[in-house]
Write a protein that holds these residues in place. Structure first.
Motif, PDB file in Angstrom:
ATOM      1  N   ASP A 102       5.870  15.094  -3.292  1.00 25.97           N
ATOM      2  CA  ASP A 102       6.370  14.577  -4.572  1.00 25.97           C
ATOM      3  C   ASP A 102       7.282  13.372  -4.375  1.00 25.97           C
ATOM      4  O   ASP A 102       7.975  12.958  -5.312  1.00 25.97           O
ATOM      5  CB  ASP A 102       7.129  15.679  -5.330  1.00 25.97           C
ATOM      6  CG  ASP A 102       6.181  16.582  -6.120  1.00 25.97           C
ATOM      7  OD1 ASP A 102       5.026  16.152  -6.355  1.00 25.97           O
ATOM      8  OD2 ASP A 102       6.582  17.695  -6.478  1.00 25.97           O
ATOM      9  N   LEU A 103       7.283  12.796  -3.182  1.00 27.20           N
ATOM     10  CA  LEU A 103       8.117  11.629  -2.915  1.00 27.20           C
ATOM     11  C   LEU A 103       7.496  10.379  -3.526  1.00 27.20           C
ATOM     12  O   LEU A 103       6.279  10.277  -3.689  1.00 27.20           O
ATOM     13  CB  LEU A 103       8.291  11.433  -1.409  1.00 27.20           C
ATOM     14  CG  LEU A 103       8.988  12.567  -0.640  1.00 27.20           C
ATOM     15  CD1 LEU A 103       9.098  12.214   0.832  1.00 27.20           C
ATOM     16  CD2 LEU A 103      10.356  12.875  -1.240  1.00 27.20           C
ATOM     17  N   ILE A 104       8.353   9.425  -3.839  1.00 25.65           N
ATOM     18  CA  ILE A 104       7.911   8.136  -4.368  1.00 25.65           C
ATOM     19  C   ILE A 104       7.906   7.124  -3.227  1.00 25.65           C
ATOM     20  O   ILE A 104       8.887   6.997  -2.491  1.00 25.65           O
ATOM     21  CB  ILE A 104       8.849   7.643  -5.491  1.00 25.65           C
ATOM     22  CG1 ILE A 104       8.893   8.650  -6.640  1.00 25.65           C
ATOM     23  CG2 ILE A 104       8.403   6.271  -5.996  1.00 25.65           C
ATOM     24  CD1 ILE A 104       9.925   8.304  -7.707  1.00 25.65           C
ATOM     25  N   ALA A 105       6.805   6.390  -3.084  1.00 27.94           N
ATOM     26  CA  ALA A 105       6.711   5.331  -2.081  1.00 27.94           C
ATOM     27  C   ALA A 105       6.915   3.977  -2.741  1.00 27.94           C
ATOM     28  O   ALA A 105       6.516   3.771  -3.895  1.00 27.94           O
ATOM     29  CB  ALA A 105       5.364   5.372  -1.375  1.00 27.94           C
ATOM     30  N   LEU A 106       7.528   3.082  -2.013  1.00 27.06           N
ATOM     31  CA  LEU A 106       7.722   1.702  -2.467  1.00 27.06           C
ATOM     32  C   LEU A 106       6.869   0.816  -1.572  1.00 27.06           C
ATOM     33  O   LEU A 106       7.109   0.726  -0.361  1.00 27.06           O
ATOM     34  CB  LEU A 106       9.199   1.315  -2.350  1.00 27.06           C
ATOM     35  CG  LEU A 106       9.572  -0.094  -2.809  1.00 27.06           C
ATOM     36  CD1 LEU A 106       9.504  -0.188  -4.324  1.00 27.06           C
ATOM     37  CD2 LEU A 106      10.967  -0.463  -2.320  1.00 27.06           C
ATOM     38  N   VAL A 107       5.847   0.180  -2.148  1.00 22.80           N
ATOM     39  CA  VAL A 107       4.906  -0.600  -1.344  1.00 22.80           C
ATOM     40  C   VAL A 107       4.589  -1.922  -2.035  1.00 22.80           C
ATOM     41  O   VAL A 107       4.751  -2.047  -3.249  1.00 22.80           O
ATOM     42  CB  VAL A 107       3.595   0.181  -1.088  1.00 22.80           C
ATOM     43  CG1 VAL A 107       3.859   1.500  -0.386  1.00 22.80           C
ATOM     44  CG2 VAL A 107       2.839   0.394  -2.386  1.00 22.80           C
ATOM     45  N   PRO A 108       4.105  -2.916  -1.279  1.00 20.83           N
ATOM     46  CA  PRO A 108       3.675  -4.169  -1.909  1.00 20.83           C
ATOM     47  C   PRO A 108       2.439  -3.925  -2.775  1.00 20.83           C
ATOM     48  O   PRO A 108       1.559  -3.140  -2.414  1.00 20.83           O
ATOM     49  CB  PRO A 108       3.333  -5.068  -0.712  1.00 20.83           C
ATOM     50  CG  PRO A 108       4.006  -4.448   0.459  1.00 20.83           C
ATOM     51  CD  PRO A 108       4.028  -2.979   0.199  1.00 20.83           C
ATOM     52  N   ALA A 109       2.360  -4.630  -3.885  1.00 24.11           N
ATOM     53  CA  ALA A 109       1.214  -4.483  -4.781  1.00 24.11           C
ATOM     54  C   ALA A 109      -0.084  -4.869  -4.089  1.00 24.11           C
ATOM     55  O   ALA A 109      -1.138  -4.298  -4.368  1.00 24.11           O
ATOM     56  CB  ALA A 109       1.425  -5.340  -6.030  1.00 24.11           C
TER      57      ALA A 109
END
Length: 331
Positions: free
Chosen positions: A239-246
């Motif tokens: 349930d973690l949120i990832a931050l990635v380039p579009a």
């Protein structure tokens, strides 16, 4: 030993071709006396008279006759060396390995397209992608890398830089995640869940955290991984949120199926961040040593074309996935 004056080669070529001091002087734009002094220097350098009197004319000595073709060839080769190359490579037979320093995210997003485009034109070319663990011009300078792709760092004043595309960060969660049903994610909702962050240098916090702090909020980082593909894999199974380039997602969203080779991305849900962060510019960098190399120039143009084509398709797909229109910006 003193180095020979290579300018004498041109004078020798003209003298041997014309067989006349006066005629050679006219062709070279010199006075007869200056040409006579040049002939004296040539006689001293070669140890041979080269031109001798025969009545009212001059004739070549046997040694001069033997030198005539060799001198002409040497002058023509020297002129070719100092002339811009007009030879176009034959890509159908070209055999060359290019080493490209790039992070995993770029390889995941653009590697297959770039390889396909390269091998379509040059079947024997090999693209060797190596990890970019640090921002340094050393690999370009010593020739161990042909091209570097990523965000510009301290690369040195001589390194050539060309922008490929602008990128931005988005949030990504697994299908079925509570945020996957939200049309717009608020900052409070964003910070209510744990986060997985990708970083190679151990700095887990960045512009997103600064923007959240301005609103009195803070996200909880519970995992740090070395690459964006790894962050996506963790988010897909939690349930973690990832931050990635579009650019890493492109059309790899909830509404668009992925190739089987990218199983870690299958059925992920992307959303726009609830805080504003600046765009990042992805560039390609190379050493001026290969600036005019036609094959290297071809590779650079290929990378630029592939990135532009993929980004054009990806913007529309990501806009559908996030429910927010995006307006392309020119580079």
């Amino acid at each position: 030993m003193p180095e020979p004056d290579l300018n004498l080669l041109i004078a020798l070529d003209v003298l041997l071709a014309d067989g006349s001091v006066a005629g050679a002087a006219r062709r070279l734009g010199l006075s007869p006396s200056a040409m006579s002094r040049t002939l004296s220097r040539l006689r001293e350098a070669t140890g041979d008279p080269l031109l001798v009197r025969a009545g009212r004319a001059m004739v070549l000595t046997p040694h001069a006759q033997a030198l005539r073709q060799r001198t002409q060839n040497a002058v023509q080769e020297a002129r070719a060396v100092l002339r811009p190359s007009s030879v176009q490579p034959d890509f159908s037979t070209l055999q060359r390995t290019f080493t490209i320093r790039a992070n995993d995210g770029f390889v995941e997003a653009f590697g297959a397209s770039l390889i396909a485009a390269a091998t379509a034109a040059a079947p024997r070319v090999c693209l060797r992608f190596v990890p970019k663990l640090e921002k340094t011009a050393a690999y370009l300078r010593d020739g161990s890398a042909d091209l570097e792709i990523g965000v510009l760092g301290e690369m040195g004043p001589e390194v050539r830089v060309q922008a490929l595309f602008r990128d931005r960060f988005v949030g990504v969660v697994r299908p079925g995640h509570p945020l996957a049903t939200q049309r717009e994610v608020t900052a409070e909702q964003y910070t209510a869940f744990g986060h997985v962050v990708a970083t190679r240098r151990g700095r887990a916090r960045g512009p997103v955290d600064e923007a959240l702090a301005a609103s009195g909020l803070e996200r909880t980082i519970v995992a740090v991984v070395p690459s964006f593909p790894a962050a996506l894999a963790v988010a897909r199974a939690s349930d973690l949120i990832a931050l990635v380039p579009a650019s890493l997602l492109g059309n790899q969203s909830e509404q668009h199926e992925l190739p089987a080779s990218t199983a870690a991305f299958v059925a992920m849900h992307a959303f726009e961040l609830p805080v504003r962060t600046g765009e990042i510019t992805i560039s390609q960098m190379w050493h001026p040593r290969v600036e005019v190399d036609p094959v290297h120039r071809w590779l650079r143009q290929l990378a630029r074309t592939v990135c532009h084509e993929r980004r054009g398709d990806d913007r529309a797909a990501l806009a559908t996935a996030t429910g927010s229109p995006t307006t392309p910006r020119s580079l």
